[in-house]
Design an enzyme around this catalytic site. Sequence first.
Site, PDB file in Angstrom:
ATOM      1  N   GLY A  31       0.814  -1.221   0.000  1.00  0.00           N
ATOM      2  CA  GLY A  31       0.000   0.000   0.000  1.00  0.00           C
ATOM      3  C   GLY A  31       0.840   1.260   0.000  1.00  0.00           C
ATOM      4  O   GLY A  31       2.022   1.237  -0.338  1.00  0.00           O
ATOM      5  N   GLY A  36       5.547   4.151  -8.754  1.00  0.00           N
ATOM      6  CA  GLY A  36       6.283   2.884  -8.895  1.00  0.00           C
ATOM      7  C   GLY A  36       5.319   1.711  -8.901  1.00  0.00           C
ATOM      8  O   GLY A  36       5.346   0.856  -9.801  1.00  0.00           O
ATOM      9  N   HIS A  37       4.432   1.694  -7.895  1.00  0.00           N
ATOM     10  CA  HIS A  37       3.426   0.628  -7.840  1.00  0.00           C
ATOM     11  C   HIS A  37       2.532   0.672  -9.092  1.00  0.00           C
ATOM     12  O   HIS A  37       2.167  -0.364  -9.647  1.00  0.00           O
ATOM     13  CB  HIS A  37       2.525   0.800  -6.620  1.00  0.00           C
ATOM     14  CG  HIS A  37       3.233   0.728  -5.301  1.00  0.00           C
ATOM     15  ND1 HIS A  37       3.379   1.808  -4.477  1.00  0.00           N
ATOM     16  CD2 HIS A  37       3.826  -0.307  -4.657  1.00  0.00           C
ATOM     17  CE1 HIS A  37       4.031   1.463  -3.381  1.00  0.00           C
ATOM     18  NE2 HIS A  37       4.320   0.178  -3.456  1.00  0.00           N
ATOM     19  N   GLN A 148      12.103  -3.758  -9.868  1.00  0.00           N
ATOM     20  CA  GLN A 148      13.562  -3.916  -9.800  1.00  0.00           C
ATOM     21  C   GLN A 148      14.151  -3.094  -8.649  1.00  0.00           C
ATOM     22  O   GLN A 148      15.245  -3.362  -8.179  1.00  0.00           O
ATOM     23  CB  GLN A 148      14.179  -3.506 -11.145  1.00  0.00           C
ATOM     24  CG  GLN A 148      15.703  -3.572 -11.235  1.00  0.00           C
ATOM     25  CD  GLN A 148      16.249  -5.001 -11.121  1.00  0.00           C
ATOM     26  OE1 GLN A 148      15.526  -5.972 -11.359  1.00  0.00           O
ATOM     27  NE2 GLN A 148      17.511  -5.123 -10.740  1.00  0.00           N
ATOM     28  N   ASP A 150      13.490  -3.338  -5.653  1.00  0.00           N
ATOM     29  CA  ASP A 150      13.825  -4.301  -4.599  1.00  0.00           C
ATOM     30  C   ASP A 150      14.514  -5.495  -5.267  1.00  0.00           C
ATOM     31  O   ASP A 150      13.935  -6.578  -5.396  1.00  0.00           O
ATOM     32  CB  ASP A 150      12.552  -4.721  -3.859  1.00  0.00           C
ATOM     33  CG  ASP A 150      11.900  -3.537  -3.172  1.00  0.00           C
ATOM     34  OD1 ASP A 150      12.284  -3.225  -2.044  1.00  0.00           O
ATOM     35  OD2 ASP A 150      11.029  -2.896  -3.783  1.00  0.00           O
ATOM     36  N   GLN A 153      14.870  -8.904  -3.534  1.00  0.00           N
ATOM     37  CA  GLN A 153      13.543  -9.540  -3.430  1.00  0.00           C
ATOM     38  C   GLN A 153      13.162 -10.195  -4.754  1.00  0.00           C
ATOM     39  O   GLN A 153      12.673 -11.339  -4.775  1.00  0.00           O
ATOM     40  CB  GLN A 153      12.528  -8.461  -3.033  1.00  0.00           C
ATOM     41  CG  GLN A 153      11.091  -8.905  -3.077  1.00  0.00           C
ATOM     42  CD  GLN A 153      10.164  -7.860  -2.487  1.00  0.00           C
ATOM     43  OE1 GLN A 153      10.065  -7.727  -1.282  1.00  0.00           O
ATOM     44  NE2 GLN A 153       9.472  -7.112  -3.322  1.00  0.00           N
ATOM     45  N   SER A 185       9.523   5.536  -3.218  1.00  0.00           N
ATOM     46  CA  SER A 185       9.349   4.572  -2.142  1.00  0.00           C
ATOM     47  C   SER A 185       8.324   5.136  -1.167  1.00  0.00           C
ATOM     48  O   SER A 185       8.281   6.357  -0.943  1.00  0.00           O
ATOM     49  CB  SER A 185      10.686   4.365  -1.410  1.00  0.00           C
ATOM     50  OG  SER A 185      10.455   3.774  -0.138  1.00  0.00           O
ATOM     51  N   SER A 186       7.522   4.239  -0.601  1.00  0.00           N
ATOM     52  CA  SER A 186       6.542   4.687   0.396  1.00  0.00           C
ATOM     53  C   SER A 186       7.256   5.361   1.568  1.00  0.00           C
ATOM     54  O   SER A 186       6.694   6.206   2.248  1.00  0.00           O
ATOM     55  CB  SER A 186       5.739   3.488   0.910  1.00  0.00           C
ATOM     56  OG  SER A 186       5.240   2.746  -0.177  1.00  0.00           O
ATOM     57  N   ARG A 187       8.513   4.973   1.779  1.00  0.00           N
ATOM     58  CA  ARG A 187       9.258   5.521   2.925  1.00  0.00           C
ATOM     59  C   ARG A 187       9.774   6.940   2.671  1.00  0.00           C
ATOM     60  O   ARG A 187      10.169   7.615   3.623  1.00  0.00           O
ATOM     61  CB  ARG A 187      10.423   4.595   3.294  1.00  0.00           C
ATOM     62  CG  ARG A 187       9.956   3.287   3.913  1.00  0.00           C
ATOM     63  CD  ARG A 187      11.106   2.467   4.474  1.00  0.00           C
ATOM     64  NE  ARG A 187      10.626   1.353   5.281  1.00  0.00           N
ATOM     65  CZ  ARG A 187      10.500   0.090   4.851  1.00  0.00           C
ATOM     66  NH1 ARG A 187      10.828  -0.225   3.613  1.00  0.00           N
ATOM     67  NH2 ARG A 187      10.048  -0.846   5.660  1.00  0.00           N
TER      68      ARG A 187
HETATM   69  P1  AMP Z   1       6.068  -2.394  -1.540  1.00  0.00           P
HETATM   70  O1  AMP Z   1       4.699  -1.808  -1.415  1.00  0.00           O
HETATM   71  O2  AMP Z   1       7.150  -1.450  -1.144  1.00  0.00           O
HETATM   72  O3  AMP Z   1       6.185  -3.754  -0.925  1.00  0.00           O
HETATM   73  O4  AMP Z   1       6.292  -2.607  -3.092  1.00  0.00           O
HETATM   74  C1  AMP Z   1       5.402  -3.377  -3.858  1.00  0.00           C
HETATM   75  C2  AMP Z   1       6.012  -3.603  -5.203  1.00  0.00           C
HETATM   76  O5  AMP Z   1       6.250  -2.354  -5.843  1.00  0.00           O
HETATM   77  C3  AMP Z   1       7.368  -4.323  -5.135  1.00  0.00           C
HETATM   78  O6  AMP Z   1       7.453  -5.254  -6.206  1.00  0.00           O
HETATM   79  C4  AMP Z   1       8.346  -3.192  -5.308  1.00  0.00           C
HETATM   80  O7  AMP Z   1       9.579  -3.588  -5.864  1.00  0.00           O
HETATM   81  C5  AMP Z   1       7.585  -2.302  -6.285  1.00  0.00           C
HETATM   82  N1  AMP Z   1       8.102  -0.933  -6.226  1.00  0.00           N
HETATM   83  C6  AMP Z   1       8.253  -0.154  -5.131  1.00  0.00           C
HETATM   84  N2  AMP Z   1       8.829   1.023  -5.457  1.00  0.00           N
HETATM   85  C7  AMP Z   1       9.055   0.975  -6.786  1.00  0.00           C
HETATM   86  C8  AMP Z   1       9.611   1.890  -7.746  1.00  0.00           C
HETATM   87  N3  AMP Z   1      10.086   3.072  -7.379  1.00  0.00           N
HETATM   88  N4  AMP Z   1       9.686   1.507  -9.030  1.00  0.00           N
HETATM   89  C9  AMP Z   1       9.228   0.294  -9.422  1.00  0.00           C
HETATM   90  N5  AMP Z   1       8.661  -0.607  -8.578  1.00  0.00           N
HETATM   91  C10 AMP Z   1       8.589  -0.271  -7.287  1.00  0.00           C
END
Ligand code: AMP
Length: 279
Positions: A31, A36-37, A148, A150, A153, A185-187
Amino acid sequence: MKTFTTIAEVRLFIRNAKFARKRIGFVPTMGALHEGHLSLVRASKNNADITIVSIFVNPTQFGPEEDYETYQRNLERDAELCLEEGVDVIFAPSVIEMYPGDNSVVINETLLSRNLCGRSRKGHFSGVLTVVAKLFNIIQPNIVFFGQKDAQQVRIIQQMICDLNYNIEMNVVPTVRDSDGLALSSRNANLTVGERKWAPTIYKALQKAVELYRAGERNVLVLRESVESILISDNVDIEYIEFVAWNTLEPVVEVDTGTLLAAAIKVGDTRLIDNILFA
Ligand code: AMP
């Protein structure tokens, strides 16, 4: 768009979709959705008949000192974004729905998770793999989308798909960045104004290594030193800067095609990661 919070509801939907021979695309997330998501969602829309996004802040992948409690949560806004993108289903289970019992069965990876984030975040990848395996079993997707951003992961989930014989195609989506280069990034929302201003330095440092590599430099010690010298700063803690082979995630001494440069940097209280793959 439908939002399901129980496994039973989403399973019923999936059963009907499978019966109608729909190709199911799945985007697992925690979430606090950003571009990115959404690029993962768009990739799914382009590659599948039905796109399912899970939104679940998975407690088992956070260490006791990590930011599980303070992780950004905003289901309402996430749902609006998903609706705009044409997502078919959001699966947003509660912690009890996903972990009703003692969870005495988990998935451990024993090679690829030893380095990089796995070294400092003990148990993190076990938490990730266990929840991803559970989600794969619930959603039964044909194709899944990971970022990519992560990189470790991605590599470990690729290996799980292979080693545990999941009949699932994996699509890896390039890192989406802000205009100043900072990986979304969410962070990032946790950064102070000053920290946010410094944060694109991480990508600039990685780019410096690419520049030197293009000019012919291959020696990891030299390249690492140049990345580190850019990153050293007040209020910044370098967790790691590593050059590893994409296949094994083991350190290399010479950079080559397929070498991954990955970094984890604590900026104030916020841990940021970024990486580039040498072409
Ligand atoms: P998370 O919500 O952070 O667990 O991310 C969910 C998915 O979104 C994971 O596959 C992440 O690698 C991808 N993701 C997060 N940030 C980015 C980004 N800046 N660019 C591409 N994919 C992302």
